[in-house]
Design a protein around this motif. Structure first.
Motif, PDB file in Angstrom:
ATOM      1  N   PRO A 107       3.645   1.200   5.990  1.00  0.00           N
ATOM      2  CA  PRO A 107       4.420   2.422   6.238  1.00  0.00           C
ATOM      3  C   PRO A 107       5.718   2.062   6.953  1.00  0.00           C
ATOM      4  CG  PRO A 107       2.570   2.284   7.743  1.00  0.00           C
ATOM      5  CD  PRO A 107       2.420   1.164   6.765  1.00  0.00           C
ATOM      6  N   ASP A 108       6.758   2.779   6.597  1.00  0.00           N
ATOM      7  CA  ASP A 108       8.051   2.556   7.247  1.00  0.00           C
ATOM      8  C   ASP A 108       7.947   3.020   8.692  1.00  0.00           C
ATOM      9  OD1 ASP A 108      10.656   2.343   8.038  1.00  0.00           O
ATOM     10  OD2 ASP A 108      11.482   3.531   6.398  1.00  0.00           O
ATOM     11  N   ALA A 110      10.117   3.820  10.714  1.00  0.00           N
ATOM     12  CA  ALA A 110      11.089   4.874  11.036  1.00  0.00           C
ATOM     13  C   ALA A 110      10.684   6.224  10.452  1.00  0.00           C
ATOM     14  CB  ALA A 110      12.468   4.480  10.503  1.00  0.00           C
ATOM     15  N   SER A 111       9.656   6.241   9.605  1.00  0.00           N
ATOM     16  CA  SER A 111       9.222   7.482   8.954  1.00  0.00           C
ATOM     17  C   SER A 111       8.251   8.235   9.876  1.00  0.00           C
ATOM     18  CB  SER A 111       8.535   7.134   7.633  1.00  0.00           C
ATOM     19  OG  SER A 111       8.041   8.290   7.030  1.00  0.00           O
ATOM     20  N   PRO A 112       8.425   9.578  10.019  1.00  0.00           N
ATOM     21  CA  PRO A 112       7.511  10.354  10.889  1.00  0.00           C
ATOM     22  C   PRO A 112       6.129  10.512  10.246  1.00  0.00           C
ATOM     23  CG  PRO A 112       9.051  11.807   9.790  1.00  0.00           C
ATOM     24  CD  PRO A 112       9.459  10.399   9.425  1.00  0.00           C
ATOM     25  N   SER A 113       5.118  10.646  11.090  1.00  0.00           N
ATOM     26  CA  SER A 113       3.754  10.797  10.610  1.00  0.00           C
ATOM     27  C   SER A 113       3.055  11.914  11.382  1.00  0.00           C
ATOM     28  CB  SER A 113       2.998   9.488  10.797  1.00  0.00           C
ATOM     29  OG  SER A 113       1.635   9.666  10.528  1.00  0.00           O
ATOM     30  N   TRP A 119      -1.501   6.417  10.586  1.00  0.00           N
ATOM     31  CA  TRP A 119      -0.322   6.046   9.801  1.00  0.00           C
ATOM     32  C   TRP A 119       0.095   4.610  10.079  1.00  0.00           C
ATOM     33  CZ3 TRP A 119       2.354   7.742   5.827  1.00  0.00           C
ATOM     34  CH2 TRP A 119       3.661   7.333   5.639  1.00  0.00           C
ATOM     35  N   GLN A 161       3.042   1.559  -4.639  1.00  0.00           N
ATOM     36  CA  GLN A 161       3.317   2.956  -4.282  1.00  0.00           C
ATOM     37  C   GLN A 161       2.151   3.873  -4.644  1.00  0.00           C
ATOM     38  OE1 GLN A 161       6.443   3.596  -2.771  1.00  0.00           O
ATOM     39  NE2 GLN A 161       5.406   5.459  -2.151  1.00  0.00           N
ATOM     40  N   ASN A 167       3.783  10.618  -0.799  1.00  0.00           N
ATOM     41  CA  ASN A 167       5.111  10.717  -0.183  1.00  0.00           C
ATOM     42  C   ASN A 167       5.345   9.711   0.941  1.00  0.00           C
ATOM     43  OD1 ASN A 167       5.761  12.859  -1.908  1.00  0.00           O
ATOM     44  ND2 ASN A 167       4.734  14.307  -0.523  1.00  0.00           N
ATOM     45  N   ALA A 168       4.621   8.650   0.963  1.00  0.00           N
ATOM     46  CA  ALA A 168       4.787   7.660   2.036  1.00  0.00           C
ATOM     47  C   ALA A 168       6.017   6.801   1.758  1.00  0.00           C
ATOM     48  CB  ALA A 168       3.562   6.766   2.126  1.00  0.00           C
ATOM     49  N   GLU A 169       6.784   6.586   2.811  1.00  0.00           N
ATOM     50  CA  GLU A 169       7.902   5.645   2.740  1.00  0.00           C
ATOM     51  C   GLU A 169       7.342   4.283   3.127  1.00  0.00           C
ATOM     52  OE1 GLU A 169      11.123   6.172   1.879  1.00  0.00           O
ATOM     53  OE2 GLU A 169      10.548   8.207   1.332  1.00  0.00           O
TER      54      GLU A 169
END
Length: 194
Positions: A107-108, A110-113, A119, A161, A167-169
């Motif tokens: 998971p990125d 910087a991406s919110p979870s 996450w 992916q 929708n996971a970055e």
């Protein structure tokens, strides 16, 4: 008798001197004869043909006591890799055939979870390997390039992916382990170049 001899001498003198008396007015000169020395060409000496065997750069991976892998390119979308395999002295390693290559999707950060702890822990992987001593079936395609010690690796079914959360970055990484008869490289996770 003396007159007989004298008249014979006189007649023969007239014959001898009289031959050139026709054209005393014209002087005939012949062109000088020029003698050109021959051109001497030294013989051409051709050295004997020496057959030199081709130089084989590098060391066979099965003879190497150390293996160092340097990733040159990594396309995270297609999974295409190019890398250099050498020993610790920097000599190119040839005849590479055995490998374990693992693609990772994380998971990125910087991406919110919604669930931060869950996450941060997940990741997806896809493995490719080849052990030519155990079986002839290898996953993925490893090919040597024209430069000794340089290789490319391609896959046709990389899909990290679809294994991830919706929708996971993702951030992609790869681990490459090249195996020889005596040694293999240390595994490390490497980020893509694009």
């Amino acid at each position: 008798m003396k007159v007989k001899y004298l008249s014979a001498i006189l007649a023969s003198s007239l014959l001898i001197f009289g031959c050139n008396s026709d054209n005393d007015d014209e002087v005939v000169t012949e062109p000088p004869v020029v003698v050109i020395p021959p051109v001497v060409v030294p013989p051409v000496v051709v050295p004997p043909v020496v057959v030199v065997p081709p130089v084989v750069d590098g060391v066979s991976i099965d003879d190497a006591s150390t293996v160092v892998v340097k990733l040159d390119t990594f396309d995270s979308i297609t999974g295409a890799l190019s890398f250099t395999v050498a020993n610790s002295e920097g000599e190119a390693l040839t005849n590479v055939a055995n490998y374990d290559i693992v693609y990772f999707g994380f998971p990125d950060p910087a991406s919110p979870s919604i669930k931060p702890k869950a996450w941060k822990r997940w990741h997806v992987t896809q493995n490719y390997q080849c052990d030519s001593t155990a079986t002839d079936t290898c996953t993925g395609t490893l090919e040597a390039t024209d430069t000794a010690g340089k290789y490319t690796f391609n896959v046709s079914d990389l899909d990290l992916q679809s294994k991830a959360s919706a929708n996971a970055e993702m951030v992609f990484k790869v681990a490459v382990q090249i195996k020889g008869a005596l040694a293999s490289n240390e595994i490390e996770l490497i980020d893509p170049s694009n």
